[in-house]
Every structure is written in C-alpha cells, then in structure tokens.
Design a protein around this motif. Structure first.
Motif: not given
Length: 65
Positions: A26-33
C-alpha cells in the motif's frame, strides 16, 4: 508446547507477515510526493535496503546426483 499451540503461533506469525506485506505494498502504491512527506525511503535508497536484506539470505542449493 503442545501441537495446537505451535499451529496457533505459526498461524499468527503468518497473518502478521501478510499484514506487513499488505501495508508495504500500500505504501509503495502511494504517489512519490506523499511517500516523501511521510518519510518513506526514496527509490535511490531502496536498492541499498534490498541489498542488505538479500545479503543475509542465502538459499540452500541442492546437488542433483
């Protein structure tokens, strides 16, 4: 330790690992910002972390006779 206690502990550990992996994905799927705002490692730092993890893991190699 009884057999049932061992099975319960194994099941608990398995569920914990699944939850941790789900959170990681889930954290990896968040936008880089957003990842940067929450302090998640950047892509440059990730290979070093993976390298550390794989350095300690050495698979068993079986010989075919």
């Amino acid at each position: 330790m009884s057999v049932f206690a061992s099975i319960a502990r194994f099941a608990s550990d398995y569920l914990t690992r699944r939850r941790r992996m789900h959170t990681y994905l889930e954290l990896l799927s968040l936008p880089p910002e957003i990842q940067k705002d929450i302090g998640w490692p950047t892509e440059e730092e990730m290979p070093r972390r993976l390298e550390r993890r794989t350095r300690t893991y050495q698979p068993i190699q079986r010989r075919l006779v």
